[in-house]
Design an enzyme around this catalytic site. Structure first.
Site, mmCIF file in Angstrom:
data_model
loop_
_atom_site.group_PDB
_atom_site.id
_atom_site.type_symbol
_atom_site.label_atom_id
_atom_site.label_comp_id
_atom_site.label_asym_id
_atom_site.label_seq_id
_atom_site.Cartn_x
_atom_site.Cartn_y
_atom_site.Cartn_z
ATOM 1 N N ARG A 71 2.933 7.292 5.150
ATOM 2 C CA ARG A 71 4.385 7.279 5.029
ATOM 3 C C ARG A 71 4.827 8.113 3.829
ATOM 4 O O ARG A 71 4.139 8.213 2.824
ATOM 5 C CB ARG A 71 4.851 5.827 4.889
ATOM 6 C CG ARG A 71 6.347 5.635 4.870
ATOM 7 C CD ARG A 71 6.696 4.163 4.990
ATOM 8 N NE ARG A 71 8.109 3.941 4.764
ATOM 9 C CZ ARG A 71 8.617 3.601 3.592
ATOM 10 N NH1 ARG A 71 7.825 3.464 2.544
ATOM 11 N NH2 ARG A 71 9.909 3.412 3.457
ATOM 12 N N LYS A 130 -4.876 -2.394 -1.037
ATOM 13 C CA LYS A 130 -4.498 -1.763 0.226
ATOM 14 C C LYS A 130 -5.714 -1.558 1.112
ATOM 15 O O LYS A 130 -6.685 -0.899 0.737
ATOM 16 C CB LYS A 130 -3.800 -0.429 -0.023
ATOM 17 C CG LYS A 130 -3.298 0.225 1.261
ATOM 18 C CD LYS A 130 -2.442 1.439 0.984
ATOM 19 C CE LYS A 130 -1.953 2.078 2.279
ATOM 20 N NZ LYS A 130 -1.062 3.236 2.053
ATOM 21 N N ARG A 184 7.133 -1.762 -4.624
ATOM 22 C CA ARG A 184 5.947 -2.053 -5.401
ATOM 23 C C ARG A 184 6.132 -3.354 -6.146
ATOM 24 O O ARG A 184 7.212 -3.609 -6.657
ATOM 25 C CB ARG A 184 5.668 -0.937 -6.417
ATOM 26 C CG ARG A 184 5.287 0.390 -5.791
ATOM 27 C CD ARG A 184 3.875 0.331 -5.215
ATOM 28 N NE ARG A 184 3.462 1.623 -4.696
ATOM 29 C CZ ARG A 184 3.695 2.043 -3.469
ATOM 30 N NH1 ARG A 184 4.355 1.270 -2.642
ATOM 31 N NH2 ARG A 184 3.272 3.217 -3.072
#
Length: 283
Positions: free
Chosen positions: A82, A141, A281
């Site tokens: 993205r 992640k 974030r």
């Protein structure tokens, strides 16, 4: 996500490619009854599976007679996530595939959340979702979702949709030039080790996650994201956390609405943040 790793030997690359082909055959066998004309393609290397299917979509079709297609590559030389971020696919150490399908939902809002949820549920009960399109485990992640669309040809319903999925099988290392705020990556190998499971096989991962994405696309076209809100909440990595938007706005994440919008409690009150508008974030 960017990662660094030693070169992969030719025998290991050949073995990984064979596993991908086996997974492609298993995926086709499982999904073709629900998707007539489905094709599953495997290539050794490509610039980007999403880019290739978008080229086909802009040319007026994705698969033969506009049937769905799943495209996977052992290596992507220009994979992306993205907002134009790079996603490096290391042969045998990660899985990257894209699903091209024509969809005509009443509302497109929340598609990336629906796909992310399907992938997370196919992986492990401990995998979480970070709005709007990341897979997380233990605060790191694990993978991501990238969705792009193109207009269908005149007279055809809906739009051509390309759903890209990238998941780390092996835990990669951040390169030396990674920015200070970069999220540390993790792979499915870490989950398997922590829980005493057998490591995920590359071909099995393709078959399981590809089928999950196809089912999610079909269900989303019928029902949208709304019916998935509670299931998403159970895996919401940001709910109750202090977060900061890319424009500097700070607040507390309070889950998502039935249309997939992030609910953010700020000093000025509750804000709805639409998918794709911000980068979120943890503070």
């Amino acid at each position: 996500m960017s990662a660094s790793a030693p070169p992969v030997s030719a025998p290991a690359t050949t073995a990984a490619l064979a596993r991908l082909h086996a997974g492609a055959e298993a995926l086709w066998q499982a999904a073709s009854p629900q998707w007539p004309g489905l094709s599953v393609e495997v290539v050794p290397t490509i610039d980007s599976t999403n880019a290739e299917l978008m080229r086909r979509a802009r040319a007026g079709h994705i698969g033969p007679e506009n049937a769905p297609v799943v495209l996977t590559a052992l290596e992507q030389t220009a994979g992306r996530g993205r907002l134009g971020r790079s996603w490096v696919t290391l042969p045998g150490a990660s899985l990257a595939f894209s699903v091209g399908v024509r969809l005509a939902p009443a509302d497109w809002s929340g598609l990336s959340l629906a796909v992310g949820l399907a992938v997370a549920e196919a992986l492990d009960p401990t995998v979480q979702l970070k709005w709007p399109n990341d897979l997380w485990w233990d605060g790191r992640k694990l993978g991501g979702i990238l969705i792009e669309t193109a207009n269908a040809t005149t007279g055809e319903p809906g739009r051509h949709c390309v759903i890209g999925v990238g998941v780390n099988l092996a835990t990669p290392t951040l390169p030396p030039d990674a920015p200070p705020h970069a999220l540390p990556p993790v792979g499915l190998d870490a989950i398997a080790q922590a829980q005493g499971h057998t490591p995920w096989d590359l071909g099995y991962a393709l078959a399981a996650l590809g089928a999950a994405v196809l089912r999610a696309a079909q269900a989303f076209e019928r029902e949208g994201f709304g019916p998935l809100t509670l299931r998403y909440a159970a895996r919401d990595a940001l709910r109750g956390c202090a977060v900061r938007l890319s424009d500097g706005t700070e607040g507390t994440a309070e889950g998502v609405d039935p249309d997939g919008a992030l609910r953010l409690r700020t000093a000025a009150g509750l804000q709805r943040v639409q998918q794709g508008e911000v980068s979120v974030r943890p503070c």
